[in-house]
Write an enzyme that holds these catalytic residues in place. Structure first.
Site, PDB file in Angstrom:
ATOM      1  N   ASP A 139      -7.752  -5.529   0.200  1.00  8.84           N
ATOM      2  CA  ASP A 139      -8.231  -6.478  -0.821  1.00  8.84           C
ATOM      3  C   ASP A 139      -7.851  -7.912  -0.534  1.00  8.84           C
ATOM      4  OD1 ASP A 139      -7.521  -3.774  -2.841  1.00  8.84           O
ATOM      5  OD2 ASP A 139      -9.515  -4.651  -2.685  1.00  8.84           O
TER       6      ASP A 139
ATOM      7  N   HIS B 158       0.856  -1.185   0.000  1.00  9.28           N
ATOM      8  CA  HIS B 158       0.000   0.000   0.000  1.00  9.28           C
ATOM      9  C   HIS B 158       0.888   1.229   0.000  1.00  9.28           C
ATOM     10  CE1 HIS B 158      -3.223   2.774   1.050  1.00  9.28           C
ATOM     11  NE2 HIS B 158      -4.043   1.807   0.728  1.00  9.28           N
TER      12      HIS B 158
HETATM   13  C1  SDX Z   1      -6.209  -0.295  -2.929  1.00  8.85           C
HETATM   14  O1  SDX Z   1      -4.552   4.250  -2.167  1.00  8.85           O
HETATM   15  C2  SDX Z   1      -5.476   3.639  -1.556  1.00  8.85           C
HETATM   16  O2  SDX Z   1      -5.929   4.024  -0.483  1.00  8.85           O
HETATM   17  C3  SDX Z   1      -6.029   2.420  -2.271  1.00  8.85           C
HETATM   18  C4  SDX Z   1      -7.001   1.583  -1.469  1.00  8.85           C
HETATM   19  C5  SDX Z   1      -8.289   2.290  -1.229  1.00  8.85           C
HETATM   20  O3  SDX Z   1      -8.955   1.975  -0.244  1.00  8.85           O
HETATM   21  O4  SDX Z   1      -8.686   3.101  -2.096  1.00  8.85           O
HETATM   22  O5  SDX Z   1      -6.413   1.240  -0.222  1.00  8.85           O
HETATM   23  C6  SDX Z   1      -7.360   0.307  -2.216  1.00  8.85           C
HETATM   24  O6  SDX Z   1      -6.012   0.003  -4.066  1.00  8.85           O
HETATM   25  C7  SDX Z   1      -5.307  -1.224  -2.177  1.00  8.85           C
HETATM   26  C8  SDX Z   1      -4.128  -1.742  -3.048  1.00  8.85           C
HETATM   27  C9  SDX Z   1      -4.645  -2.889  -3.907  1.00  8.85           C
HETATM   28  N1  SDX Z   1      -3.628  -3.283  -4.886  1.00  8.85           N
HETATM   29  C10 SDX Z   1      -2.957  -4.437  -4.789  1.00  8.85           C
HETATM   30  O7  SDX Z   1      -3.062  -5.222  -3.855  1.00  8.85           O
HETATM   31  C11 SDX Z   1      -2.046  -4.726  -5.972  1.00  8.85           C
HETATM   32  C12 SDX Z   1      -0.687  -5.206  -5.469  1.00  8.85           C
HETATM   33  N2  SDX Z   1      -0.033  -4.090  -4.803  1.00  8.85           N
HETATM   34  C13 SDX Z   1       0.931  -3.323  -5.604  1.00  8.85           C
HETATM   35  O8  SDX Z   1       0.551  -3.134  -6.935  1.00  8.85           O
HETATM   36  C14 SDX Z   1       1.402  -2.077  -4.846  1.00  8.85           C
HETATM   37  O9  SDX Z   1       1.748  -2.478  -3.581  1.00  8.85           O
HETATM   38  C15 SDX Z   1       0.514  -0.859  -4.761  1.00  8.85           C
HETATM   39  C16 SDX Z   1       0.029  -0.415  -6.079  1.00  8.85           C
HETATM   40  C17 SDX Z   1      -0.664  -1.126  -3.863  1.00  8.85           C
HETATM   41  C18 SDX Z   1       1.347   0.256  -4.127  1.00  8.85           C
HETATM   42  O10 SDX Z   1       2.365   0.483  -5.008  1.00  8.85           O
HETATM   43  P1  SDX Z   1       3.522   1.563  -4.718  1.00  8.85           P
HETATM   44  O11 SDX Z   1       3.321   2.247  -3.423  1.00  8.85           O
HETATM   45  O12 SDX Z   1       3.632   2.374  -5.948  1.00  8.85           O
HETATM   46  O13 SDX Z   1       4.778   0.650  -4.521  1.00  8.85           O
HETATM   47  P2  SDX Z   1       5.821   0.326  -5.649  1.00  8.85           P
HETATM   48  O14 SDX Z   1       5.088  -0.219  -6.829  1.00  8.85           O
HETATM   49  O15 SDX Z   1       6.684   1.529  -5.838  1.00  8.85           O
HETATM   50  O16 SDX Z   1       6.682  -0.869  -5.007  1.00  8.85           O
HETATM   51  C19 SDX Z   1       7.792  -0.612  -4.158  1.00  8.85           C
HETATM   52  C20 SDX Z   1       8.547  -1.934  -4.131  1.00  8.85           C
HETATM   53  C21 SDX Z   1       8.899  -2.451  -5.540  1.00  8.85           C
HETATM   54  O17 SDX Z   1      10.032  -3.301  -5.430  1.00  8.85           O
HETATM   55  P3  SDX Z   1      11.499  -2.704  -5.802  1.00  8.85           P
HETATM   56  O18 SDX Z   1      11.369  -2.032  -7.184  1.00  8.85           O
HETATM   57  O19 SDX Z   1      11.846  -1.761  -4.702  1.00  8.85           O
HETATM   58  O20 SDX Z   1      12.393  -3.946  -5.862  1.00  8.85           O
HETATM   59  O21 SDX Z   1       7.717  -2.962  -3.561  1.00  8.85           O
HETATM   60  C22 SDX Z   1       7.433  -3.937  -4.548  1.00  8.85           C
HETATM   61  C23 SDX Z   1       7.728  -3.318  -5.894  1.00  8.85           C
HETATM   62  O22 SDX Z   1       8.043  -4.324  -6.870  1.00  8.85           O
HETATM   63  N3  SDX Z   1       6.015  -4.285  -4.415  1.00  8.85           N
HETATM   64  C24 SDX Z   1       5.546  -5.519  -4.447  1.00  8.85           C
HETATM   65  C25 SDX Z   1       4.161  -5.403  -4.215  1.00  8.85           C
HETATM   66  N4  SDX Z   1       3.829  -4.110  -4.069  1.00  8.85           N
HETATM   67  C26 SDX Z   1       4.988  -3.424  -4.196  1.00  8.85           C
HETATM   68  N5  SDX Z   1       6.172  -6.716  -4.650  1.00  8.85           N
HETATM   69  C27 SDX Z   1       5.360  -7.822  -4.597  1.00  8.85           C
HETATM   70  N6  SDX Z   1       4.009  -7.784  -4.387  1.00  8.85           N
HETATM   71  C28 SDX Z   1       3.395  -6.588  -4.188  1.00  8.85           C
HETATM   72  N7  SDX Z   1       2.062  -6.554  -3.973  1.00  8.85           N
END
Ligand code: SDX
Length: 393
Positions: free
Chosen positions: A328, A271
């Site tokens: 989720d 998140h």
């Molecule tokens: C919701 O914003 C809100 O409030 C949203 C929400 C709401 O109520 O409206 O809370 C609802 O959307 C919840 C999130 C649901 N999405 C998911 O579960 C999808 C999986 N999660 C990721 O896509 C991600 O964690 C996000 C989109 C939720 C957040 O992404 P960020 O903050 O942009 O983080 P990032 O993509 O910059 O990742 C940072 C690091 C990366 O690794 P490195 O490049 O440092 O090696 O963390 C890793 C990412 O690859 N990473 C994950 C991951 N999420 C981030 N690796 C594995 N699995 C994951 N889920």
């Protein structure tokens, strides 16, 4: 230098906006609607009462709640003309496409200008949106399975009416159990608002152009659809089913995620704001357990989900990146247990989030100094270029 844009909130501040609706402390895992912790609301309130709090900024008195409940009842039906559109959508159309199209279409049955001139007109528009999005969602499901649209009943409360419109058959009325009604109310309540998430910021962006409330909330539905956002609840179940059906060891799946194989992520994890835990996932996990106990149900996906969480939460890769179960991760279990079809999961999120979108639309429109959002950007494209003859390109 990444071309990253910042959201200018119109006050000259970039990257932030002012709001009185929802407060989040991402490090402490705090979420409050108008100052009230969601843990209290989850235990003592209902979705409609909490939606009223989010929209109008205060818990309703008995009279206010009865009035709003009456408006929800009065607006539960969709115009008969709208029903024709369900016949025109291809059967494979995703319910989120139908929901955003039909929410937008509500405006077609409104006065030409759709200008909201009073608190009363706003309350009516809020009730229309909250009540009809639920009817639209159920109708899209019925249309997709070739069954007649089921009309709302006027003796049922909000969540129960939705389940009735979803699952009543021509030959058998659906009567939800108290456990299912409670779980659906909780699911919707926990999704009601969440500060400046992607879809809510989209609603504010569209609202800042003075687009009407229906168009603005329809834009929110579209932003929510993506798997990084509201689409994650569907993607979590698809991930768990993939692990179950492939007989893959959970540890093997986590290894693939850590190696970023095929760009897969642990859906339902991570998140932008919560860096320790998402308080909603804690509540939903407990609710899922209670619901399964009460319904004497089991779901192998819940066991896989818990094993996945246990493995990930003990792995430095996830801990270092502050990746924890979000709203989720467990919400899909509850929806599955209710019999909600998988492709309707994100629509359920949209029904829950509608109060937050409505409240944010109002906050933009109530601002006497409000200006159109105009994000800034850092230009990183080519400069000083000129047109050349086609033969020379
Ligand atoms: C919701 O914003 C809100 O409030 C949203 C929400 C709401 O109520 O409206 O809370 C609802 O959307 C919840 C999130 C649901 N999405 C998911 O579960 C999808 C999986 N999660 C990721 O896509 C991600 O964690 C996000 C989109 C939720 C957040 O992404 P960020 O903050 O942009 O983080 P990032 O993509 O910059 O990742 C940072 C690091 C990366 O690794 P490195 O490049 O440092 O090696 O963390 C890793 C990412 O690859 N990473 C994950 C991951 N999420 C981030 N690796 C594995 N699995 C994951 N889920």
């Amino acid at each position: 230098d990444t071309g990253y844009i910042t959201l200018d909130d119109g006050y000259g501040n970039t990257g932030s906006c002012k709001s009185k609706i929802t407060y989040i402390d991402g490090d402490a895992g705090v979420l409050r609607y108008r100052g009230i912790p969601i843990e209290e609301l989850a235990e003592k309130s209902t979705f409609i009462e909490s939606a009223y709090l989010v929209i109008f900024g205060k818990l309703p008195t008995v009279e206010e709640r009865d009035r709003f409940a009456g408006l929800l009842m009065e607006n539960a039906m969709i115009d008969e003309g709208m029903k024709k559109h369900f016949e025109a959508f291809p059967p494979s159309t995703h319910p989120m496409a139908i929901t955003s199209a039909m929410v937008n279409l509500i405006s077609g049955y409104e006065p030409e200008d759709m200008i909201i001139n009073s608190e009363q007109e706003f309350e009516e528009a809020a009730a229309k949106l909250m009540s009809k999005v639920r009817t639209i969602a159920a109708a899209s499901y019925k249309a997709s399975i070739g069954e007649p649209i089921v009309y709302p009943r006027y003796d049922l409360r909000y969540a129960e009416n939705f389940l009735h419109m979803m699952f009543t058959k021509p030959y058998k009325a659906y009567e939800p159990t108290p456990a299912v009604s409670r779980a659906l109310n909780l699911f919707l309540l926990l999704h009601a608002d969440h500060e400046q998430n992607c879809s809510t910021s989209t609603v504010r962006m569209v609202a800042s152009s003075q687009a009407n409330i229906f168009a603005s909330c329809s834009a929110g539905v579209n932003a929510l659809w993506g798997p990084r956002h509201g689409g994650a609840n569907q993607a979590v179940i698809e991930m768990l089913e993939q692990i179950r059906d492939s007989d893959m060891d959970v540890k093997e799946y986590v290894r693939k995620v850590k190696n970023k194989e095929d760009g897969i992520k642990l859906m339902g994890f991570g998140h932008r704001v919560y860096r320790n835990f998402d308080p909603r996932s804690k509540i939903l996990r407990k609710a899922a357990d209670e619901m399964f106990d009460e319904l004497e149900m089991t779901d192998p996906l819940l066991d896989i989900a818990q094993e996945l969480a246990d493995v990930a939460l003990s792995d430095d890769y996830f801990v270092e990146r502050k990746l924890y179960p979000n709203v989720d991760f467990y919400s899909g279990m509850i929806l599955r247990a209710m019999g909600i079809p998988l492709n309707m999961f994100t629509v359920m999120f949209a029904i829950g989030r509608m109060p937050g979108w409505i409240a944010n639309w109002k906050e933009i429109n109530d601002d006497p100094k409000g200006r159109i959002y105009r994000p800034r950007q850092v230009y990183v494209g080519p400069t000083d270029q000129h047109w050349v003859l086609r033969e020379e390109r």
